[in-house]
Every structure is written in structure tokens, then in C-alpha cells.
Design a protein around this motif. Sequence first.
Motif, PDB file in Angstrom:
ATOM      1  N   THR A  53       8.778  -0.158  -7.878  1.00  0.00           N
ATOM      2  CA  THR A  53       9.314  -0.959  -6.911  1.00  0.00           C
ATOM      3  C   THR A  53       9.446  -0.831  -5.499  1.00  0.00           C
ATOM      4  O   THR A  53      10.177  -1.206  -4.667  1.00  0.00           O
ATOM      5  CB  THR A  53      11.039  -0.759  -7.462  1.00  0.00           C
ATOM      6  N   GLU A  54       8.284  -0.153  -5.219  1.00  0.00           N
ATOM      7  CA  GLU A  54       7.991   0.355  -3.683  1.00  0.00           C
ATOM      8  C   GLU A  54       6.672  -0.167  -3.241  1.00  0.00           C
ATOM      9  O   GLU A  54       5.832   0.086  -3.690  1.00  0.00           O
ATOM     10  CB  GLU A  54       8.110   1.741  -3.338  1.00  0.00           C
ATOM     11  N   VAL A  55       6.853  -0.768  -1.993  1.00  0.00           N
ATOM     12  CA  VAL A  55       5.653  -1.182  -1.252  1.00  0.00           C
ATOM     13  C   VAL A  55       5.530  -0.564   0.033  1.00  0.00           C
ATOM     14  O   VAL A  55       6.589  -0.475   0.840  1.00  0.00           O
ATOM     15  CB  VAL A  55       5.569  -2.647  -1.439  1.00  0.00           C
ATOM     16  N   ILE A  56       4.284  -0.059   0.390  1.00  0.00           N
ATOM     17  CA  ILE A  56       4.308   0.647   1.729  1.00  0.00           C
ATOM     18  C   ILE A  56       3.107  -0.422   2.373  1.00  0.00           C
ATOM     19  O   ILE A  56       1.999  -0.591   1.896  1.00  0.00           O
ATOM     20  CB  ILE A  56       3.651   1.954   1.577  1.00  0.00           C
ATOM     21  N   ILE A  57       3.588  -0.915   3.444  1.00  0.00           N
ATOM     22  CA  ILE A  57       2.585  -1.725   4.344  1.00  0.00           C
ATOM     23  C   ILE A  57       2.464  -0.980   5.501  1.00  0.00           C
ATOM     24  O   ILE A  57       3.081  -0.550   6.372  1.00  0.00           O
ATOM     25  CB  ILE A  57       3.563  -3.126   4.783  1.00  0.00           C
ATOM     26  N   VAL A  58       1.103  -0.686   5.606  1.00  0.00           N
ATOM     27  CA  VAL A  58       0.439  -0.215   6.765  1.00  0.00           C
ATOM     28  C   VAL A  58      -0.058  -1.036   7.955  1.00  0.00           C
ATOM     29  O   VAL A  58      -0.946  -1.852   7.415  1.00  0.00           O
ATOM     30  CB  VAL A  58      -0.881   0.849   6.216  1.00  0.00           C
ATOM     31  N   ARG A  59       0.363  -1.287   8.933  1.00  0.00           N
ATOM     32  CA  ARG A  59       0.452  -2.153  10.139  1.00  0.00           C
ATOM     33  C   ARG A  59      -0.163  -1.478  11.205  1.00  0.00           C
ATOM     34  O   ARG A  59       0.317  -0.366  11.819  1.00  0.00           O
ATOM     35  CB  ARG A  59       1.612  -2.922  10.287  1.00  0.00           C
ATOM     36  N   LYS A  60      -1.258  -2.092  11.793  1.00  0.00           N
ATOM     37  CA  LYS A  60      -1.813  -1.669  12.888  1.00  0.00           C
ATOM     38  C   LYS A  60      -1.218  -2.359  14.358  1.00  0.00           C
ATOM     39  O   LYS A  60      -0.805  -3.666  14.244  1.00  0.00           O
ATOM     40  CB  LYS A  60      -3.433  -2.186  13.116  1.00  0.00           C
ATOM     41  N   THR A  61      -1.027  -1.564  15.335  1.00  0.00           N
ATOM     42  CA  THR A  61      -0.365  -2.161  16.382  1.00  0.00           C
ATOM     43  C   THR A  61      -1.317  -2.560  17.473  1.00  0.00           C
ATOM     44  O   THR A  61      -2.552  -2.141  17.382  1.00  0.00           O
ATOM     45  CB  THR A  61       0.797  -1.049  16.949  1.00  0.00           C
ATOM     46  N   LYS A  62      -0.800  -3.311  18.490  1.00  0.00           N
ATOM     47  CA  LYS A  62      -1.813  -3.749  19.775  1.00  0.00           C
ATOM     48  C   LYS A  62      -2.511  -2.341  20.246  1.00  0.00           C
ATOM     49  O   LYS A  62      -3.827  -2.450  20.928  1.00  0.00           O
ATOM     50  CB  LYS A  62      -1.385  -4.347  20.662  1.00  0.00           C
ATOM     51  N   GLY A  63      -1.817  -1.389  20.349  1.00  0.00           N
ATOM     52  CA  GLY A  63      -2.483   0.054  20.864  1.00  0.00           C
ATOM     53  C   GLY A  63      -3.233   0.791  19.959  1.00  0.00           C
ATOM     54  O   GLY A  63      -3.612   1.851  20.480  1.00  0.00           O
ATOM     55  N   GLY A  64      -3.529   0.141  18.743  1.00  0.00           N
ATOM     56  CA  GLY A  64      -4.561   1.127  17.932  1.00  0.00           C
ATOM     57  C   GLY A  64      -3.477   2.076  17.038  1.00  0.00           C
ATOM     58  O   GLY A  64      -4.403   2.794  15.922  1.00  0.00           O
TER      59      GLY A  64
END
Length: 441
Positions: free
Chosen positions: A374-385
Motif C-alpha cells: 500500500t505504499e508508493v515512492i515516486i522519485v522526482r527530478k527537480t529543475k536543479g538536477g
Amino acid sequence: MDSPVSKRRNVLAAAGFVLCVVGLAILSGSGCATCTAIPASRMPPSLLATPRAGKDPINFINLRQDPPAVYQLGPNDILGVFIEGVLGQADVPPPVHFPEQGSLAGGSPAPPSIGYPMPVREDGTVAMPLIPPIRVAGLTVTQAEEQIRDTYIKAGILLEGKDRTIVTLMRKRTYQVLVIREDAGSSGSEATAGGTGLVRRGTARAVDLRAYENDVLHALSETGGLPGLDAKNEVKILRGAFLDAQGRQSLIEDYDDGSAPVGVSPNNPNLVRIPLRRRPEDPPIEINEEDIILSTGDIVYIESRDREVFYTGGLLMGREQLLPRDRDLDVFGALAIAGAAIGTGTSGGGNTGGFGGMGGGGGSLNPRGIIPPTEVIIVRKTKGGYQIPIKVNLQTAILNASERILIQPGDLVILQYKPQEMIANILLNSFQINYFLSRIQ
């Protein structure tokens, strides 16, 4: 020698030890990412994905010019002219020309024309025998006939009321435009390795557009219709009148600048951008008629959109998934695309496993988890890298909209167990194995 009971106890103890070691290893490996992840409900707006849905198509009638009620002559039109005693003899019937192809809307055949071909020159005049050139640009065919007759009468060549002058339109002027499209695709056996089922095939076609149909809408209709889903919601027009090398370089630089406004670029009049969709709250898109009218040498460009994808991992099969263009995809939609059966702990393709992804095959101790993740980890990149892990609780996300964040290009979506779910699965799996071994004699 050990008794059979002792042997079973040793096997049970070994199996339990293996389960504990595997479970602790998985918990230690995933605990750091879970602890440092930011809850989805606490994400700042600047890190949230931009909504894709809610854009309405523009009124496509704005891509067509308004034709006049009566056809007006212009350069490159060809008139059919018969003037008895000047262009033709009294005892010889005037020549009749039957067009080989239809030139009216819907492909219906054009009416035949009468007379000798007389082209309208670039300056808008027609050269006639015995008199100076007569300007006919902007006139209707009827007005041009009156103008030619009056000029011959004033010159004393024809007698008023006794002349026989006929002027018809033999061929309408056309404009040749190049339409380049990158939104042609196919699927099936030529599907790409990324699983998108799309093979991009750009096309380039030169089309001849008749007068008052030389606009963006007719150019698109002649080459396959409006842009497809694999194209940007934008039409670009590159004017053919490039003055010099410096002007061409300026056009290239301005073309690459995505912040150029709608309509003619203020930096280069040879570039026109026309968006095809807008949000209801955005200001109206003002498209001037001169922006969508095309001339010979112009290029209409339909550019393919960037292949925007997200990635899946963890209990999901690791692969690349294509993001839709005109609709939003939240975390539940991403799991559905990846094949996860939410709430059951399994997936349609056997992608999830009981021990943090060990399953899916026949070689693991337990190929399925009893308690679903029941857990999701979303790894998101920012504009700064930088990379930011975002934690989504699927149980609360069902009722809490702030947890159902939108997926943006480049996201890594990882489905995993919570620590308590992993411990519960280990204990339940251990009980199942012990029960199975106890039945073996």
C-alpha cells in the motif's frame, strides 16, 4: 542418528531463519528511502506536476480565411477572353476550354471557359492586343469584362453596343505550400522496444492550394487532417521570404525559443506560431487572418511532441511507460498502466512478489504476497538536477485527493510494502511453510 521429528524441526528452523534474514534485509534496504520521503499531501506546489487535462480545442474555423462572396482576380489567374475582331473572328466560334480536373469545393467539375488564355501578370494587369495593359487585380470576372470592353471602346477599336466581348475565368491561381508532418505513426509488428506501439514516420508533401483556400485549415485537410496525439498542440508556419543568411539564422534562433508568443514573432516576421488548445481560464487566443493565410514557398510544420515517459520499479516490472498528452495521470493511473491490481498484492503479469519483488517466477519461497502493498515512492527530478522521493499511501489516497498526485515526465514509480506489511507477510509465509512441511512424513 537423528529421528524424523528432529529432521523436520531442523528444516522448519532453517526455513524460518531464511525468512527472517530475507525480511530484515529487505526492510533495511528500503527503510531509508521510506523514512526520508516527503508525504504527497505535504508537497509544495512548485514540485507538483502541471495538469494536462482541461484544455479545450480552439475554434478551428479561425484557421480558415473568409472568402469573398464573389471571386476576385489576382496575379497568376488565367482569363479566357474573346473579343470579336481583336481576339477571334466574327465567322469563327470562340474556343471552349473544358478543365481536366475539378476546381470547385467538394471536387465538383468547374464550368467550361470561353476565349483565348490571357494570364494576369504579377503586377495585377493583363496584356491585351492594341491597347496598354489593363489592371484587373481585385475585380470580379464581370467587372474585368466591363473594364476591358470600356477600354477598347474608349480607344475607338470597338463600337459601343455593337461589340461582342466575352471574359471568363479559365484557371484559378494556386499557391504551392510545403507541409511537413511528424505525427504519422504505425503500430503492431513495428512497435518500439519501449512498448509504446508507435513508430514515427515523418512526411513532407507539396500541396497546391487554390485562391481563398490557401490557409492553414485547408493545408492540414489536404495532408491528413488535424495533428495527431503524437504531435504538439501547435502549428508553426515558416514564411518563404528569407531575405539573407542573417535573416535565416534569426529565424532558427527564434524558432528554438519556446517562449515566443502566439502569432507573428516580434523578432522575426517569418515565423508564426498557432496553438491548437487552451485552458478556459487562459486569455482568448487571437489569431489574425494574415497569420493563417499561406503563400507560395511557405512551410507548415507539425512537430512531434517529445516522448514523455515515466518509469516503474519495485514490485512493478521495471519498464518505461508513455505519458498521455491531453489527460492527467495520477498515481493510481500509473499503477494501472503498469499492470498492478490495486488491493490484491498481485499484478496481471505476475510482476509483484511476496518478498519485495522476489516473486513472479517459480523459484521463490513464496511467489505472492498475502497482504497487498500500500505504499508508493515516486522519485522526482527537480529543475536543479536533484531527486526528491515522494511517499504516497494508497489506503488514504483513495479518499484523499491530495495524496493522488499527478505523474510528470521522468518520474520513477516504485510500489513497495510498508515495514509492517512486510513483517506480516513474513510471519504468514513462515506459518504456511511450517504447515506444509509438517504435513510431509
